[in-house]
Design a protein around this motif. Structure first.
Motif, PDB file in Angstrom:
ATOM      1  N   LEU A 346      48.368  42.287  45.879  1.00 24.04           N
ATOM      2  CA  LEU A 346      49.351  42.250  44.799  1.00 24.04           C
ATOM      3  C   LEU A 346      48.725  42.265  43.418  1.00 24.04           C
ATOM      4  N   LYS A 347      47.595  41.552  43.302  1.00 27.95           N
ATOM      5  CA  LYS A 347      46.957  41.467  41.998  1.00 27.95           C
ATOM      6  C   LYS A 347      46.536  42.858  41.522  1.00 27.95           C
ATOM      7  N   CYS A 348      45.947  43.638  42.412  1.00 27.79           N
ATOM      8  CA  CYS A 348      45.540  44.993  42.038  1.00 27.79           C
ATOM      9  C   CYS A 348      46.769  45.869  41.759  1.00 27.79           C
ATOM     10  N   LYS A 349      47.792  45.726  42.610  1.00 32.13           N
ATOM     11  CA  LYS A 349      48.981  46.576  42.436  1.00 32.13           C
ATOM     12  C   LYS A 349      49.610  46.375  41.059  1.00 32.13           C
ATOM     13  N   ASN A 350      49.461  45.151  40.531  1.00 28.84           N
ATOM     14  CA  ASN A 350      50.092  44.856  39.253  1.00 28.84           C
ATOM     15  C   ASN A 350      49.117  44.890  38.081  1.00 28.84           C
ATOM     16  N   CYS A 351      47.962  45.488  38.298  1.00 27.67           N
ATOM     17  CA  CYS A 351      46.918  45.445  37.270  1.00 27.67           C
ATOM     18  C   CYS A 351      46.932  46.725  36.438  1.00 27.67           C
ATOM     19  N   VAL A 352      46.881  46.577  35.132  1.00 27.85           N
ATOM     20  CA  VAL A 352      46.895  47.750  34.248  1.00 27.85           C
ATOM     21  C   VAL A 352      45.649  48.622  34.466  1.00 27.85           C
ATOM     22  N   TYR A 353      44.576  48.022  34.987  1.00 28.11           N
ATOM     23  CA  TYR A 353      43.326  48.771  35.175  1.00 28.11           C
ATOM     24  C   TYR A 353      43.200  49.405  36.560  1.00 28.11           C
ATOM     25  N   VAL A 354      44.249  49.315  37.382  1.00 26.44           N
ATOM     26  CA  VAL A 354      44.071  49.688  38.783  1.00 26.44           C
ATOM     27  C   VAL A 354      43.537  51.110  38.973  1.00 26.44           C
ATOM     28  N   PHE A 355      43.966  52.050  38.106  1.00 25.12           N
ATOM     29  CA  PHE A 355      43.527  53.434  38.320  1.00 25.12           C
ATOM     30  C   PHE A 355      42.167  53.746  37.695  1.00 25.12           C
ATOM     31  N   ILE A 356      41.659  52.818  36.915  1.00 23.27           N
ATOM     32  CA  ILE A 356      40.308  53.023  36.386  1.00 23.27           C
ATOM     33  C   ILE A 356      39.320  52.237  37.261  1.00 23.27           C
ATOM     34  N   CYS A 357      39.866  51.302  38.027  1.00 22.55           N
ATOM     35  CA  CYS A 357      39.056  50.407  38.853  1.00 22.55           C
ATOM     36  C   CYS A 357      39.067  50.860  40.310  1.00 22.55           C
ATOM     37  N   GLY A 358      40.248  51.036  40.853  1.00 21.07           N
ATOM     38  CA  GLY A 358      40.383  51.435  42.255  1.00 21.07           C
ATOM     39  C   GLY A 358      40.591  50.268  43.195  1.00 21.07           C
ATOM     40  N   GLY A 359      40.344  49.062  42.702  1.00 20.05           N
ATOM     41  CA  GLY A 359      40.536  47.887  43.570  1.00 20.05           C
ATOM     42  C   GLY A 359      39.203  47.309  44.010  1.00 20.05           C
ATOM     43  N   MET A 360      39.290  46.411  44.953  1.00 20.90           N
ATOM     44  CA  MET A 360      38.116  45.631  45.343  1.00 20.90           C
ATOM     45  C   MET A 360      37.169  46.428  46.251  1.00 20.90           C
ATOM     46  N   CYS A 361      35.909  46.002  46.270  1.00 19.06           N
ATOM     47  CA  CYS A 361      34.925  46.520  47.246  1.00 19.06           C
ATOM     48  C   CYS A 361      35.287  45.904  48.593  1.00 19.06           C
ATOM     49  N   GLU A 374      41.786  42.385  50.246  1.00 15.39           N
ATOM     50  CA  GLU A 374      42.043  41.233  49.365  1.00 15.39           C
ATOM     51  C   GLU A 374      41.155  41.225  48.132  1.00 15.39           C
ATOM     52  N   ASN A 375      41.622  40.486  47.141  1.00 20.98           N
ATOM     53  CA  ASN A 375      40.936  40.412  45.864  1.00 20.98           C
ATOM     54  C   ASN A 375      39.917  39.271  45.850  1.00 20.98           C
ATOM     55  N   VAL A 376      38.744  39.528  45.268  1.00 18.57           N
ATOM     56  CA  VAL A 376      37.760  38.465  45.083  1.00 18.57           C
ATOM     57  C   VAL A 376      37.796  38.113  43.587  1.00 18.57           C
ATOM     58  N   GLU A 379      34.746  38.675  41.085  1.00 23.84           N
ATOM     59  CA  GLU A 379      34.359  40.084  40.936  1.00 23.84           C
ATOM     60  C   GLU A 379      35.392  40.814  40.072  1.00 23.84           C
ATOM     61  N   CYS A 380      36.657  40.486  40.326  1.00 21.80           N
ATOM     62  CA  CYS A 380      37.742  41.110  39.575  1.00 21.80           C
ATOM     63  C   CYS A 380      37.626  40.751  38.087  1.00 21.80           C
ATOM     64  N   TYR A 381      37.309  39.493  37.813  1.00 23.89           N
ATOM     65  CA  TYR A 381      37.189  39.029  36.427  1.00 23.89           C
ATOM     66  C   TYR A 381      36.083  39.796  35.699  1.00 23.89           C
ATOM     67  N   GLN A 382      34.929  39.943  36.377  1.00 20.29           N
ATOM     68  CA  GLN A 382      33.832  40.632  35.675  1.00 20.29           C
ATOM     69  C   GLN A 382      34.179  42.094  35.411  1.00 20.29           C
ATOM     70  N   ARG A 383      34.964  42.687  36.309  1.00 21.09           N
ATOM     71  CA  ARG A 383      35.362  44.083  36.061  1.00 21.09           C
ATOM     72  C   ARG A 383      36.301  44.166  34.860  1.00 21.09           C
ATOM     73  N   MET A 384      37.221  43.205  34.776  1.00 20.93           N
ATOM     74  CA  MET A 384      38.157  43.247  33.648  1.00 20.93           C
ATOM     75  C   MET A 384      37.411  43.087  32.317  1.00 20.93           C
ATOM     76  N   VAL A 385      36.409  42.199  32.319  1.00 28.23           N
ATOM     77  CA  VAL A 385      35.602  42.023  31.102  1.00 28.23           C
ATOM     78  C   VAL A 385      34.943  43.359  30.743  1.00 28.23           C
ATOM     79  N   MET A 386      34.456  44.047  31.774  1.00 24.55           N
ATOM     80  CA  MET A 386      33.781  45.320  31.522  1.00 24.55           C
ATOM     81  C   MET A 386      34.762  46.397  31.038  1.00 24.55           C
ATOM     82  N   PHE A 387      35.919  46.503  31.693  1.00 20.26           N
ATOM     83  CA  PHE A 387      36.899  47.519  31.277  1.00 20.26           C
ATOM     84  C   PHE A 387      37.313  47.304  29.819  1.00 20.26           C
ATOM     85  N   GLU A 388      37.628  46.056  29.520  1.00 25.98           N
ATOM     86  CA  GLU A 388      38.099  45.744  28.170  1.00 25.98           C
ATOM     87  C   GLU A 388      36.997  46.029  27.141  1.00 25.98           C
TER      88      GLU A 388
HETATM   89  S1  SF4 Z   1      40.418  44.771  37.831  1.00 27.50           S
HETATM   90 FE1  SF4 Z   1      40.321  45.967  39.729  1.00 27.50          FE
HETATM   91  S2  SF4 Z   1      39.981  44.456  41.331  1.00 27.50           S
HETATM   92 FE2  SF4 Z   1      40.767  43.350  39.549  1.00 27.50          FE
HETATM   93  S3  SF4 Z   1      43.029  43.283  39.814  1.00 27.50           S
HETATM   94 FE3  SF4 Z   1      42.520  45.071  38.566  1.00 27.50          FE
HETATM   95  S4  SF4 Z   1      42.408  46.738  40.059  1.00 27.50           S
HETATM   96 FE4  SF4 Z   1      42.204  44.837  41.205  1.00 27.50          FE
END
Ligand code: SF4
Ligand code: SF4
Length: 423
Positions: A346-361, A374-376, A379-388
């Motif tokens: 659910l967290k990924c489905k509702n994430c603004v970055y989902v299409f730049i991220c792709g979701g969890m490893c 499932e979301n870790v 790991e998700c937090y560090q990706r958001m810091v990087m995207f932003e």
């Molecule tokens: S940053 Fe990536 S892993 Fe984290 S919620 Fe968004 S899509 Fe999922």
């Protein structure tokens, strides 16, 4: 779901649009307008095109964080035979031909793949004997066994060569030791210095408790003449070191910006992946392409999604002897991944970055005791810091510097046979 996120950079408002993977502003509508015509088509393949061959379960180092238990995958000293490698290559070529394609990638992995250099030569000769097959070669090595002959060979075939290096001499020697207890830095640097074509090198940094502040030593790696760096965080990093890493990541993005503005270009692939997605408005449906266009063959001839799953029978797709079953199993897996968004957390489905991220490893999820989708959170937090951080950085960079940055990437990628594609 809100598909847009607003950023204010230098007093100006920018909007990241998650649906179209683009930055919307009043004066710079997209990166694509200026650049995409020069960026190679890096759309991910939806059919098999890359095989990673785990040539052996053996290594001459004993790194502190090794996910493969000192390269042994709990099955010590197993070496792939040419027979197994040949069957895997035949399977890959047969599959791409079924889709009327001719480009393949073979990635040599271990253990330490250079302990099986003869097998590498045999595989390359075999592949080169096929007409109408264009193969790109990759290797991930600890770099300690490089010789002038091996380096010449890699340069001849433009191997995309990833060498593990965990910072400067002090940090690297602490993290990456020989079985004797000696550090391996000097041997690795000696190997790197054998390359005339340093553009084919990619330094792989594993961030662990001992080297969490990457911004403090990235310059040491660049000074070796390396222009491409990839980093990944050890799953077992402590909370204390992880927090240091997050602060360091922000400083690294600031440094990257300063360097670009001063005309100093190099690639950090973790960043360039995001920048290219923004340039091409690429929507990633999965974080990596494991199990879709990318499969791994273990030394004992079993197919897995990626090297991290080797030895885990729950994730062994099929055996090299039964590749007739392969297609059905891969199709079922792909269907589950791509056509069943309900599986994604659910967290990924509702994430603004989902299409730049792709979701969890997938492996990170499994290794954290979760199910594959499932979301870790860390790991998700560090990706958001990087995207932003990267989105804000791109907003700050004037168009002419962005163009130079992308042209730099493209020139670098062209030095590797078949260009770069990250799984
Ligand atoms: S940053 Fe990536 S892993 Fe984290 S919620 Fe968004 S899509 Fe999922
Ligand atoms: S991102 Fe995860 S699942 Fe994908 S290849 Fe890497 S380790 Fe494997």
């Amino acid at each position: 779901m809100k598909w847009q996120k607003e950023f204010v950079v230098n007093g100006r408002k920018y909007i990241f649009d998650g649906m179209s993977v683009s930055i919307i502003t009043d004066e710079i509508s997209t990166l694509r307008q200026n650049l995409s015509y020069k960026v190679p088509n890096s759309q991910r393949s939806s059919t098999l095109k890359t095989l990673c061959l785990v040539l052996n379960n053996s290594c001459n180092l004993c790194c502190k964080y090794c996910f493969a238990n000192n390269g042994m995958y709990n099955k010590p000293n197993e070496f792939m035979t040419f027979e197994t490698a040949k069957k895997s290559i035949d399977f890959l070529i047969k599959t791409v031909r079924e889709y009327k394609k001719e480009k393949i990638t073979i990635s040599f992995f271990g253990g330490e793949p250079l302990l099986s250099f003869k097998l590498i030569e045999n595989c390359v000769s075999y592949i080169e004997s096929f007409k109408n097959i264009n193969c790109k070669y990759m290797i991930t090595t600890n770099g300690t066994l490089l010789t002038p002959e091996i380096v010449q060979y890699f340069q001849k075939y433009n191997f995309d060569t990833m060498i593990s290096i965990d910072g400067n001499k002090k940090l690297h020697d602490y993290c990456r030791k020989f079985n004797s207890g000696c550090g391996s830095y000097d041997k690795v640097v000696r190997g790197i210095n054998l390359f005339n074509k340093k553009d084919i090198l990619n330094a792989r940094v594993t961030i662990s408790n001992h080297n969490s502040e990457i911004h403090t030593y990235i310059e040491d790696i660049l000074e070796l003449g390396i222009k491409r760096i990839t980093f990944a965080v050890d799953y077992n990093i402590s909370s204390y070191s992880f927090n240091l890493y997050i602060k360091s990541l922000k400083k690294l993005i600031d440094k990257y910006y300063d360097d670009i503005m001063q005309g100093k270009y190099y690639e950090i692939t973790n960043f360039s992946n995001i920048i290219i997605s923004l340039a091409l408005h690429q929507r990633k449906l999965t974080f990596c392409n494991a199990g879709i266009s990318y499969l791994t063959v273990s030394a004992d001839g079993k197919y897995y999604m990626c090297p991290r799953f080797v030895g885990n029978n729950d994730f062994a797709f099929f055996d090299v002897e039964e590749s007739d079953k392969a297609k059905g199993k891969m199709e079922a897996f792909k269907k589950n991944l791509l056509n069943n968004p309900g599986e994604r957390n659910l967290k990924c489905k509702n994430c603004v970055y989902v299409f730049i991220c792709g979701g969890m490893c997938y492996h990170h999820a499994i290794a954290s005791g979760k199910n594959i989708f499932e979301n870790v959170p860390r790991e998700c937090y560090q990706r958001m810091v990087m995207f932003e951080g990267i989105i804000k950085m791109i907003c700050k960079i004037p168009v002419k510097n962005r163009r130079k940055l992308l042209l730099f990437y493209i020139t670098l990628w062209n030095s590797v046979k078949g260009g770069i594609d990250y799984v």
